[in-house]
Design an enzyme around this catalytic site. Structure first.
Site, PDB file in Angstrom:
ATOM      1  N   ASP A  48       0.820  -1.212   0.000  1.00 56.68           N
ATOM      2  CA  ASP A  48       0.000   0.000   0.000  1.00 56.68           C
ATOM      3  C   ASP A  48       0.861   1.273   0.000  1.00 56.68           C
ATOM      4  OD1 ASP A  48      -2.029  -1.901   0.437  1.00 56.68           O
ATOM      5  OD2 ASP A  48      -1.972  -1.578   2.599  1.00 56.68           O
ATOM      6  N   GLY A 125     -12.878  -9.049  10.126  1.00 57.19           N
ATOM      7  CA  GLY A 125     -14.273  -9.440  10.037  1.00 57.19           C
ATOM      8  C   GLY A 125     -15.282  -8.335  10.282  1.00 57.19           C
ATOM      9  N   ASN A 164     -16.483   1.317   4.634  1.00 61.46           N
ATOM     10  CA  ASN A 164     -15.376   0.905   5.490  1.00 61.46           C
ATOM     11  C   ASN A 164     -14.311   1.992   5.474  1.00 61.46           C
ATOM     12  OD1 ASN A 164     -13.876  -0.756   7.179  1.00 61.46           O
ATOM     13  ND2 ASN A 164     -12.942  -1.869   5.493  1.00 61.46           N
ATOM     14  N   ASP A 167      -8.030   3.069   3.790  1.00 65.69           N
ATOM     15  CA  ASP A 167      -7.494   3.473   2.483  1.00 65.69           C
ATOM     16  C   ASP A 167      -7.776   4.938   2.149  1.00 65.69           C
ATOM     17  OD1 ASP A 167      -6.793   0.837   2.392  1.00 65.69           O
ATOM     18  OD2 ASP A 167      -7.992   0.324   0.642  1.00 65.69           O
ATOM     19  N   SER A 184     -13.138   0.559   1.214  1.00 67.87           N
ATOM     20  CA  SER A 184     -12.684  -0.786   0.891  1.00 67.87           C
ATOM     21  C   SER A 184     -13.861  -1.731   1.073  1.00 67.87           C
ATOM     22  CB  SER A 184     -11.537  -1.189   1.830  1.00 67.87           C
ATOM     23  OG  SER A 184     -11.168  -2.525   1.627  1.00 67.87           O
ATOM     24  N   TRP A 186     -17.504  -3.330   1.117  1.00 69.86           N
ATOM     25  CA  TRP A 186     -18.799  -2.783   1.471  1.00 69.86           C
ATOM     26  C   TRP A 186     -19.434  -2.102   0.270  1.00 69.86           C
ATOM     27  CZ3 TRP A 186     -16.089  -4.793   5.278  1.00 69.86           C
ATOM     28  CH2 TRP A 186     -16.780  -5.312   6.368  1.00 69.86           C
ATOM     29  N   GLU A 224     -11.352  -1.103  -3.701  1.00 69.95           N
ATOM     30  CA  GLU A 224     -10.733  -0.376  -2.601  1.00 69.95           C
ATOM     31  C   GLU A 224      -9.611   0.517  -3.122  1.00 69.95           C
ATOM     32  OE1 GLU A 224      -9.435  -3.434   0.069  1.00 69.95           O
ATOM     33  OE2 GLU A 224      -7.778  -4.077  -1.202  1.00 69.95           O
TER      34      GLU A 224
END
Length: 343
Positions: A48, A125, A164, A167, A184, A186, A224
């Site tokens: 990343d 999770g 989410n 990022d 990311s 969702w 994402e």
């Protein structure tokens, strides 16, 4: 969420492949190859990545170790380790996201005379995630005044949200307004309007949707790692599709779309809409007959002093046990206005 577990696998690959990366590094002074990527050497272990320049030094920040790793280079080719931004996870992040074990997916920018580092914390999770902000007057660890000051929470998501908060990517539009893209899995990529004084969302700011991939019946359609590049009166949105963090089995690739307004709508060359999983392929894995660098993605960009824009990303190196490694390529802007990475 899914990516949280996959990041753990990426970290294991970093450790397993570190010696292999060193062994494969191009020796200093070797004959120059045809691409910048072919000339990269030194400590290339990243995930990343984002890049910035201060003075005569380039800095890459990335998800490495647990606390945002830093690499340095004077020529964009030979890279050395420069430690980490944080010594530990900030207390607010541990409280906001119980069980978090690391800091991920940074973004670096120079704003109002200081460097802003946005970063992510999350858990397995769940989309109980948060983005934080740290600032420093300089990137040079040896410079007077070097110090990262943490400013706490910027954006948070919980299971009650449809996005989410990881990022992050900071961007300023043509009118001088500041924005933060993030997201990311969702429901995809969101955009928040920022208060320029704080670098945090304007009071009452709501997330704007700018890209998503409608999930097929068989499961998720991952999207994402947004990054927005203003260029030539357009905003170019990069995003990564499919799965990272599986070594040479990673299916990650990067697409690009553009819009006249930073809020969209973003469309690929063929008119396909990013809100419907469209876009134009920007980075993809080596051809099957080569098979070395797999799953290129989580792309960032910066424009150097000479006007050259570079894209920085990671890919999984088959010759280094599938470890994620640094990749950098100059962007050529085509006659049609679209960016082409010279990989």
């Amino acid at each position: 969420m899914i990516r949280a577990a996959l990041i753990s696998s990426a970290r294991q690959a970093l450790r397993a492949g570190a010696l292999a990366i060193a062994a494969l590094a191009v020796p200093a002074g070797a004959t120059e190859a045809s691409t910048l990527n072919a000339q990269l050497s030194g400590d290339l272990a990243v995930h990343d990545p984002v890049i910035a320049r201060e003075g005569d030094t380039y800095y890459v920040f990335s998800t490495v170790g647990r606390y945002i790793g830093v690499k340095m280079s004077r020529d964009l080719k030979r890279w050395t380790d420069a430690g980490s931004v944080f010594a530990e996870i900030p207390a607010w992040a541990k409280q906001a996201v119980p069980g978090t074990e690391g800091i991920w997916a940074p973004d670096i920018s120079h704003v109002n005379g200081e460097y802003r580092l946005y970063y992510s914390v999350s858990t397995f999770g769940s989309n109980r995630s948060a983005i934080g902000l740290a600032t420093s007057p300089t990137l040079d660890p040896k410079a007077p005044g070097y110090r990262w000051t943490d400013h706490g929470l910027v954006v948070m998501s919980t299971p009650q949200d449809d996005f989410n908060a990881i990022d992050p990517n900071f961007v300023t539009d043509a009118q001088g307004r500041q924005w933060l893209a993030l997201g990311s899995f969702w429901s995809g990529i969101k955009l928040f309007a920022l208060d320029p004084k704080t670098g945090k969302p304007m009071p009452g700011a709501k997330p704007l949707s700018i890209a998503r991939r409608p999930a097929p019946a068989g499961g998720p359609a991952p999207i994402e790692a947004p990054f927005i590049i203003p260029h030539g009166g357009w905003y170019y949105l990069l995003a990564s599709y499919d799965y990272c963090c599986k070594g040479v089995n990673s299916t990650y690739y990067t697409v690009v779309a553009r819009a006249k307004a930073i809020t969209g709508p973003y469309r690929g060359k063929d008119g396909s809409e990013m809100m419907r999983g469209g876009g134009t392929i920007f980075l993809r894995a080596d051809l099957q007959e080569q098979q070395r660098y797999r799953g290129p993605g989580h792309a960032g960009a910066f424009t150097d002093r000479d006007g050259t824009t570079y894209v920085v990303y990671h890919a999984y190196d088959r010759q280094a046990n599938g470890a994620p490694v640094l990749r950098i390529a100059p962007i050529r802007w085509g006659a049609d206005g679209w960016p082409v990475p010279e990989t």
